[in-house]
Scaffold this active site. Structure first.
Site, short mmCIF file in Angstrom:
data_model
loop_
_atom_site.label_atom_id
_atom_site.label_comp_id
_atom_site.label_asym_id
_atom_site.label_seq_id
_atom_site.Cartn_x
_atom_site.Cartn_y
_atom_site.Cartn_z
N LYS A 15 65.70 57.70 103.49
CA LYS A 15 65.12 57.15 101.98
C LYS A 15 65.31 58.37 100.92
CE LYS A 15 61.25 55.57 103.45
NZ LYS A 15 61.41 55.97 104.85
N ARG A 88 55.12 49.13 100.57
CA ARG A 88 55.28 49.36 102.09
C ARG A 88 54.57 48.34 102.68
NH1 ARG A 88 56.90 54.70 102.90
NH2 ARG A 88 56.24 55.71 104.40
N ARG A 127 63.74 67.77 110.79
CA ARG A 127 63.57 67.94 109.27
C ARG A 127 62.98 68.97 108.73
NH1 ARG A 127 61.69 62.83 106.27
NH2 ARG A 127 60.14 62.84 108.18
N ARG A 160 56.88 69.08 108.11
CA ARG A 160 55.99 68.12 107.81
C ARG A 160 55.17 68.01 108.84
NH1 ARG A 160 58.55 63.04 104.83
NH2 ARG A 160 56.95 61.87 106.17
N ARG A 171 53.92 56.04 113.31
CA ARG A 171 54.45 55.36 112.25
C ARG A 171 55.22 53.98 112.39
NH1 ARG A 171 56.77 61.22 110.60
NH2 ARG A 171 57.90 60.28 108.84
P1 AP5 Z 1 64.75 61.59 104.96
O1 AP5 Z 1 65.63 61.40 103.72
O2 AP5 Z 1 63.60 62.72 104.75
O3 AP5 Z 1 64.14 60.42 105.56
P2 AP5 Z 1 62.91 59.27 104.87
O4 AP5 Z 1 63.51 58.09 105.22
O5 AP5 Z 1 62.64 59.72 103.50
O6 AP5 Z 1 61.71 59.61 105.85
P3 AP5 Z 1 60.26 59.67 105.73
O7 AP5 Z 1 59.71 60.40 106.73
O8 AP5 Z 1 59.95 60.74 104.39
O9 AP5 Z 1 59.95 58.28 105.58
P4 AP5 Z 1 58.36 58.20 105.82
O10 AP5 Z 1 58.49 56.43 105.37
O11 AP5 Z 1 58.00 58.08 107.12
O12 AP5 Z 1 57.51 58.98 104.83
P5 AP5 Z 1 56.86 59.05 103.59
O13 AP5 Z 1 57.17 60.62 103.08
O14 AP5 Z 1 57.63 58.09 102.85
O15 AP5 Z 1 65.52 62.23 106.21
C1 AP5 Z 1 65.16 62.62 107.34
C2 AP5 Z 1 65.75 63.68 107.97
O16 AP5 Z 1 67.05 63.32 108.47
C3 AP5 Z 1 65.96 64.74 106.99
O17 AP5 Z 1 65.86 66.13 107.59
C4 AP5 Z 1 67.38 64.62 106.47
O18 AP5 Z 1 67.81 65.80 106.17
C5 AP5 Z 1 67.98 64.13 107.46
N1 AP5 Z 1 69.04 63.17 107.03
C6 AP5 Z 1 68.77 62.04 106.14
N2 AP5 Z 1 70.03 61.18 106.24
C7 AP5 Z 1 70.88 61.84 107.09
C8 AP5 Z 1 72.14 61.35 107.59
N3 AP5 Z 1 72.68 60.23 106.91
N4 AP5 Z 1 72.63 62.02 108.55
C9 AP5 Z 1 71.99 62.96 109.14
N5 AP5 Z 1 70.81 63.63 109.01
C10 AP5 Z 1 70.10 62.70 107.77
O19 AP5 Z 1 55.42 58.64 103.66
C11 AP5 Z 1 54.72 59.56 104.63
C12 AP5 Z 1 53.25 58.88 104.82
O20 AP5 Z 1 52.66 58.78 103.56
C13 AP5 Z 1 53.52 57.68 105.44
O21 AP5 Z 1 53.40 57.54 106.71
C14 AP5 Z 1 52.16 57.01 104.94
O22 AP5 Z 1 51.03 57.31 105.67
C15 AP5 Z 1 51.76 57.41 103.50
N6 AP5 Z 1 52.45 56.60 102.68
C16 AP5 Z 1 53.52 56.69 101.94
N7 AP5 Z 1 53.87 55.84 101.16
C17 AP5 Z 1 52.87 54.84 101.41
C18 AP5 Z 1 52.71 53.45 100.79
N8 AP5 Z 1 53.59 52.75 99.93
N9 AP5 Z 1 51.61 52.86 101.24
C19 AP5 Z 1 50.59 53.41 102.28
N10 AP5 Z 1 50.77 54.67 102.69
C20 AP5 Z 1 51.89 55.15 102.18
MG MG Z 2 60.96 60.71 102.50
#
Ligand code: AP5
Ligand code: MG
Length: 214
Positions: A15, A88, A127, A160, A171
């Site tokens: 994402k 979410r 990552r 992270r 997760r």
């Molecule tokens: P990346 O682009 O970082 O993936 P992402 O989908 O953004 O993954 P996240 O881990 O950030 O999602 P998440 O939903 O678990 O965490 P968030 O920060 O939103 O890509 C991942 C890796 O792969 C990178 O190293 C990238 O370089 C690589 N990559 C990407 N695309 C690729 C490709 N096509 N090919 C090869 N490599 C690739 O949330 C964190 C925490 O915050 C949650 O767990 C929760 O506790 C809380 N939180 C956040 N939002 C909410 C909400 N709305 N409600 C409640 N709690 C929330």
């Molecule tokens: Mg992210």
């Protein structure tokens, strides 16, 4: 051109990576609820420290907190934006719908990124995030290792604290229980488009760009 966009998908499905590419190509501003919560923690705010306890265990943060943070961001931005990782849960999606109805700026599209568990595990363990500019990179793809400097600004790369396989399984449980119902929620509203996120970032972005420009 679609310019009010939600990115939906399991942890590490790409994402944040796709959001960055959309912003670079089309200039649409992005907010990530996860990044906002990590920034609150970095600043040492009570909210940030409380949220960190939950996120480091892979639990979602309570809906009211996230809705408040995201609605403040929305107030400060116009009628084009990307939400990465928000909503979410069904209550968050309903809150967003209400906010957007008040503003008269309905959602254009929800992009649901899909990748299998082995791919998600590999991405979580590779990552790295720049501590200075926030760039997301992958060890082995964009840089050799965590010791490399950020390719954009030269800052230090860090991991992270929720990027472990143990936290990933929690997760994924939270995702299946609370977030996956949004697939049907947005399908019913005719907004859902599915993206195969298993390929390299540029291949995924080609699918994204074709939908946004259609
Ligand atoms: P990346 O682009 O970082 O993936 P992402 O989908 O953004 O993954 P996240 O881990 O950030 O999602 P998440 O939903 O678990 O965490 P968030 O920060 O939103 O890509 C991942 C890796 O792969 C990178 O190293 C990238 O370089 C690589 N990559 C990407 N695309 C690729 C490709 N096509 N090919 C090869 N490599 C690739 O949330 C964190 C925490 O915050 C949650 O767990 C929760 O506790 C809380 N939180 C956040 N939002 C909410 C909400 N709305 N409600 C409640 N709690 C929330
Ligand atoms: Mg992210």
């Amino acid at each position: 051109m679609k310019h009010r966009i939600v990115l939906l998908g399991p942890p590490a499905s790409g994402k944040g990576t796709q959001a960055e590419l959309i912003t670079a190509r089309y200039g649409i501003p992005v907010t990530s609820s996860g990044a906002v919560l990590r920034e609150e923690k970095r600043r040492g705010t009570p909210l940030g420290l409380e949220a960190d306890k939950l996120t480091s265990q892979g639990k979602l943060v309570p809906d009211e907190i996230v809705i408040e943070l995201m609605s403040h961001w929305l107030e400060r931005h116009g009628d084009a934006w990307i939400f990465d990782g928000f909503p979410r849960s069904v209550p968050q999606a309903e809150a967003l719908e209400r906010l957007l109805a008040q503003q008269g700026t309905p959602l254009d599209v929800v992009l649901a990124l899909q990748a299998d568990l082995a791919t998600l595990q590999q991405r979580v363990t590779s990552r790295l995030v720049c501590s200075q500019c926030g760039l997301i990179v992958s060890a082995g793809l964009h840089v050799a290792s965590v010791d490399a400097p950020c390719p954009r600004c030269g800052g230090a790369l860090t991991r992270r604290n929720d990027d472990t396989l143990e936290t990933l399984s929690e997760r994924m449980r939270e995702y299946a229980e609370k977030t996956e119902p949004l697939v049907e929620y947005y399908e019913q509203r005719g907004l859902l488009r599915t993206i195969d996120s298993a390929g390299v970032p540029d291949a995924v972005f080609q699918q994204v760009a074709a939908i946004l420009e259609s």
